[in-house]
Design a protein around this motif. Structure first.
Motif, short mmCIF file in Angstrom:
data_model
loop_
_atom_site.label_atom_id
_atom_site.label_comp_id
_atom_site.label_asym_id
_atom_site.label_seq_id
_atom_site.Cartn_x
_atom_site.Cartn_y
_atom_site.Cartn_z
N UNK A 98 -33.01 -28.20 -128.24
CA UNK A 98 -34.43 -27.94 -128.01
C UNK A 98 -34.70 -26.44 -128.01
N UNK A 99 -33.83 -25.67 -127.41
CA UNK A 99 -33.97 -24.21 -127.40
C UNK A 99 -34.00 -23.70 -128.85
N UNK A 100 -33.08 -24.19 -129.67
CA UNK A 100 -33.04 -23.74 -131.07
C UNK A 100 -34.29 -24.16 -131.85
N UNK A 101 -34.80 -25.35 -131.54
CA UNK A 101 -36.03 -25.81 -132.20
C UNK A 101 -37.22 -24.94 -131.82
N UNK A 102 -37.25 -24.47 -130.60
CA UNK A 102 -38.31 -23.57 -130.16
C UNK A 102 -38.13 -22.19 -130.79
N UNK A 103 -36.90 -21.71 -130.84
CA UNK A 103 -36.63 -20.37 -131.36
C UNK A 103 -36.77 -20.26 -132.87
N UNK A 104 -36.57 -21.34 -133.59
CA UNK A 104 -36.67 -21.30 -135.06
C UNK A 104 -38.00 -20.74 -135.55
N UNK A 105 -39.14 -21.28 -135.12
CA UNK A 105 -40.42 -20.72 -135.56
C UNK A 105 -40.65 -19.30 -135.06
N UNK A 106 -40.12 -18.97 -133.89
CA UNK A 106 -40.26 -17.60 -133.38
C UNK A 106 -39.45 -16.63 -134.24
N UNK A 107 -38.32 -17.08 -134.76
CA UNK A 107 -37.53 -16.26 -135.69
C UNK A 107 -38.30 -16.06 -136.99
#
Length: 153
Positions: free
Chosen positions: A46-55
């Motif tokens: 879930x953390x990676x799914x949230x961070x993907x668009x922020x990246x």
């Protein structure tokens, strides 16, 4: 009151604050998804799914590999929470409008009212969030440089 089902924004603000705190502490190594998941009490996926668009938006960067992880890519003073909201929420409805029965006298006319209300609420959310930077979040939470030392590897 029911708990919200979409926690992406809250997790994003938490993770961005964690990354900003690490940078303020002088940490030079990236932060793993597992470490961020431990702080947020959510699954690393879930953390990676949230961070993907922020990246994609350029707010964070990632390094692959065994010693990889996440870093803040911007100055916390320059990022406001409206930017984070827009990356994660986009043009999605804020109020969760349903599809009413068009054969119903109320259902046939209520949709336009609800859509307009949703637009006004979304604008109010963005207006409020635009005045709050990531640096403000850190200050409001009462963080100081000594607190950040525990975030060093």
């Amino acid at each position: 009151m029911a708990a919200p089902t979409n926690t992406r924004f809250a997790v994003a603000v938490h993770v961005l604050t964690y990354l900003a705190s690490c940078a303020a502490a002088g940490r030079t190594t990236p932060v793993s998804s597992d470490e961020l998941a431990g702080s947020t009490a959510v699954n690393p996926v879930h953390v990676r799914k949230v961070l993907g668009p922020l990246r994609t938006a350029g707010l964070v960067r990632s390094r692959p590999g065994a010693h990889g992880g996440w870093e803040l890519a911007v100055d916390p003073k320059t990022v406001n929470l409206a930017q984070v909201w827009q990356v994660l929420q986009g043009d999605d409805q804020v109020l969760g409008i349903h599809g009413p029965n068009p054969a119903c006298a109320v259902g046939a006319s209520i949709q336009g009212v609800l859509v307009d209300l949703d637009r006004r609420v979304a604008r109010a959310v963005l207006d409020e969030l635009s005045g709050i930077t990531l640096d403000d979040v850190m200050s409001t939470a009462g963080f100081n440089a000594e607190d950040f030392a525990i975030l060093l590897p």
